[in-house]
Design a protein around this motif. Structure first.
Motif, PDB file in Angstrom:
ATOM      1  N   TYR A 152      42.293  31.690  35.774  1.00 48.07           N
ATOM      2  CA  TYR A 152      41.458  31.423  36.957  1.00 48.07           C
ATOM      3  C   TYR A 152      42.337  31.038  38.154  1.00 48.07           C
ATOM      4  CZ  TYR A 152      37.224  31.780  34.208  1.00 48.07           C
ATOM      5  OH  TYR A 152      36.209  32.269  33.427  1.00 48.07           O
ATOM      6  N   ARG A 153      43.418  30.343  37.860  1.00 55.79           N
ATOM      7  CA  ARG A 153      44.352  29.964  38.929  1.00 55.79           C
ATOM      8  C   ARG A 153      45.044  31.199  39.515  1.00 55.79           C
ATOM      9  NH1 ARG A 153      46.203  24.565  39.070  1.00 55.79           N
ATOM     10  NH2 ARG A 153      44.971  23.242  37.707  1.00 55.79           N
ATOM     11  N   ALA A 154      45.426  32.140  38.650  1.00 54.14           N
ATOM     12  CA  ALA A 154      46.085  33.369  39.125  1.00 54.14           C
ATOM     13  C   ALA A 154      45.127  34.170  40.005  1.00 54.14           C
ATOM     14  CB  ALA A 154      46.556  34.202  37.932  1.00 54.14           C
ATOM     15  N   LEU A 155      43.867  34.195  39.601  1.00 54.94           N
ATOM     16  CA  LEU A 155      42.862  34.882  40.424  1.00 54.94           C
ATOM     17  C   LEU A 155      42.733  34.186  41.781  1.00 54.94           C
ATOM     18  CD1 LEU A 155      40.574  36.972  40.807  1.00 54.94           C
ATOM     19  CD2 LEU A 155      39.021  35.290  39.790  1.00 54.94           C
ATOM     20  N   PRO A 205      25.902  26.055  36.320  1.00 52.98           N
ATOM     21  CA  PRO A 205      24.868  26.796  35.584  1.00 52.98           C
ATOM     22  C   PRO A 205      25.461  27.789  34.571  1.00 52.98           C
ATOM     23  CG  PRO A 205      24.520  26.951  37.966  1.00 52.98           C
ATOM     24  CD  PRO A 205      25.826  26.275  37.774  1.00 52.98           C
ATOM     25  N   ASP A 206      26.564  28.497  34.963  1.00 57.80           N
ATOM     26  CA  ASP A 206      27.160  29.474  34.055  1.00 57.80           C
ATOM     27  C   ASP A 206      28.310  28.822  33.284  1.00 57.80           C
ATOM     28  OD1 ASP A 206      28.408  31.584  32.756  1.00 57.80           O
ATOM     29  OD2 ASP A 206      28.063  32.990  34.392  1.00 57.80           O
ATOM     30  N   SER A 207      28.207  28.832  31.961  1.00 57.18           N
ATOM     31  CA  SER A 207      29.272  28.326  31.080  1.00 57.18           C
ATOM     32  C   SER A 207      29.723  26.895  31.398  1.00 57.18           C
ATOM     33  CB  SER A 207      30.495  29.258  31.140  1.00 57.18           C
ATOM     34  OG  SER A 207      30.123  30.601  31.082  1.00 57.18           O
ATOM     35  N   PRO A 208      28.794  25.960  31.438  1.00 58.07           N
ATOM     36  CA  PRO A 208      29.218  24.573  31.669  1.00 58.07           C
ATOM     37  C   PRO A 208      30.055  24.066  30.503  1.00 58.07           C
ATOM     38  CG  PRO A 208      26.928  24.623  30.963  1.00 58.07           C
ATOM     39  CD  PRO A 208      27.351  26.057  31.152  1.00 58.07           C
ATOM     40  N   LEU A 209      30.849  23.037  30.766  1.00 55.14           N
ATOM     41  CA  LEU A 209      31.616  22.422  29.682  1.00 55.14           C
ATOM     42  C   LEU A 209      30.644  21.705  28.758  1.00 55.14           C
ATOM     43  CD1 LEU A 209      34.291  21.500  28.396  1.00 55.14           C
ATOM     44  CD2 LEU A 209      34.251  19.544  29.937  1.00 55.14           C
ATOM     45  N   SER A 256      38.748  26.033  41.032  1.00 53.74           N
ATOM     46  CA  SER A 256      37.523  25.364  40.631  1.00 53.74           C
ATOM     47  C   SER A 256      36.314  25.937  41.392  1.00 53.74           C
ATOM     48  CB  SER A 256      37.708  23.859  40.822  1.00 53.74           C
ATOM     49  OG  SER A 256      36.645  23.283  41.479  1.00 53.74           O
ATOM     50  N   ARG A 257      36.526  26.363  42.624  1.00 53.80           N
ATOM     51  CA  ARG A 257      35.414  26.919  43.414  1.00 53.80           C
ATOM     52  C   ARG A 257      35.039  28.326  42.980  1.00 53.80           C
ATOM     53  NH1 ARG A 257      35.191  24.992  48.983  1.00 53.80           N
ATOM     54  NH2 ARG A 257      36.330  23.044  49.115  1.00 53.80           N
ATOM     55  N   ILE A 258      36.033  29.152  42.669  1.00 46.74           N
ATOM     56  CA  ILE A 258      35.713  30.553  42.365  1.00 46.74           C
ATOM     57  C   ILE A 258      35.269  30.764  40.912  1.00 46.74           C
ATOM     58  CG2 ILE A 258      37.298  31.394  44.153  1.00 46.74           C
ATOM     59  CD1 ILE A 258      39.221  32.209  41.967  1.00 46.74           C
ATOM     60  N   SER A 259      35.523  29.743  40.065  1.00 41.33           N
ATOM     61  CA  SER A 259      35.161  29.907  38.651  1.00 41.33           C
ATOM     62  C   SER A 259      33.671  29.669  38.399  1.00 41.33           C
ATOM     63  CB  SER A 259      36.016  28.987  37.772  1.00 41.33           C
ATOM     64  OG  SER A 259      35.836  27.645  38.144  1.00 41.33           O
ATOM     65  N   VAL A 260      32.907  29.409  39.466  1.00 39.52           N
ATOM     66  CA  VAL A 260      31.464  29.198  39.275  1.00 39.52           C
ATOM     67  C   VAL A 260      30.698  30.527  39.250  1.00 39.52           C
ATOM     68  CG1 VAL A 260      31.487  26.929  40.371  1.00 39.52           C
ATOM     69  CG2 VAL A 260      30.943  28.937  41.750  1.00 39.52           C
ATOM     70  N   TYR A 261      31.290  31.612  39.749  1.00 41.69           N
ATOM     71  CA  TYR A 261      30.548  32.877  39.873  1.00 41.69           C
ATOM     72  C   TYR A 261      30.488  33.638  38.543  1.00 41.69           C
ATOM     73  CZ  TYR A 261      31.246  31.911  44.819  1.00 41.69           C
ATOM     74  OH  TYR A 261      31.252  31.309  46.047  1.00 41.69           O
TER      75      TYR A 261
END
Ligand code: DC
Length: 224
Positions: A36-39, A186-190, A97-102
């Motif tokens: 996710y960091r590389a993205l 909402p998507d894949s919460p811990l 952290s922001r882009i991993s919500v989509y």
């Protein structure tokens, strides 16, 4: 292919544990946070803003992220460039952290994670959704946890070693906020998978956590 999956909150010691387990077992360390960091880094370079969901999803479908060994160190590659250091800045942490919500971004990353694992005989995967979404059939599932107070103390110690003095209360507050964000997505919460083994490591050293989980893995995988 054997999968050991480890999830847990930030600061629980997942990365260190997963890296050491992978080394001990001769498995790939699948650091999904690094992906996710590389993205996030690729998005920053392409001047894509964190709210551009469609462009971010397209980028996630296009980029190639993989891991290579250099000596006994594993490096993160983005389109064949070594970005291991570039993805560890506070800016990239925030962006990841922001882009991993989509959902579209997550679907593309999960596909990439499964494809990387499929090329190996074994992986130790680590992140927020590896036990619940990415590898629901993992042979061993660990939920690594530590109290927010313990994680704040560890973070403070880490920063002190870098010569940075941060107030404990502020670090604790940041950890509580991040926990809430990770768990309420909402998507894949811990969350704790029903068949995960919960390992609470307050007061343990890294070595104690490693020895404990290695033993659990050996028992589960019949390696004893
Ligand atoms: O574990 P880390 O700090 O390197 O993760 C970077 C970011 O990516 C973090 O904000 C959480 C997110 N992440 C995620 O949403 N799902 C994962 N499986 C791993 C990380």
């Amino acid at each position: 292919m054997t999968v050991i999956a480890i999830d847990g909150p930030a600061g629980s010691g997942k990365s260190t544990l997963a890296r050491n387990l992978a080394r001990a077992l001769g498995f790939l360390f699948l650091d999904t946070g690094a992906m996710y960091r590389a993205l996030a880094l690729a998005a920053q370079r392409a001047h894509i803003a964190p709210d551009e969901e469609v462009r971010l999803t397209e980028l996630a479908q296009q980029i190639k992220v993989h891991f290579v060994m250099q000596g006994d160190e594993q490096r993160v590659m983005l389109n064949d460039e070594d970005v291991s250091e570039a993805i560890r800045t506070p800016e990239i942490s925030d962006l990841a952290s922001r882009i991993s919500v989509y959902s579209g971004v997550r679907r593309a990353m999960v596909a990439l994670q499964r494809a990387l694992a499929a090329q190996t005989h074994g992986v130790v995967a680590e992140g927020r959704d590896t036990t619940t979404v990415v590898f629901p059939e993992a042979a061993v599932k660990i939920y690594l946890d530590a109290s927010p107070q313990e994680r704040a103390r560890r973070r403070q110690h880490q920063l002190q070693q870098q010569g940075i003095n941060a107030p404990y209360e502020q670090l604790l507050q940041q950890i509580l906020e991040r926990d809430a964000r990770d768990a309420s997505r909402p998507d894949s919460p811990l969350r704790i998978a029903p068949d995960a083994i919960v390992v609470q490591n307050d007061g343990w050293t890294k070595e104690q956590t490693f020895e404990h989980v290695l033993q659990l893995c050996r028992e589960r995988l019949g390696l004893n």
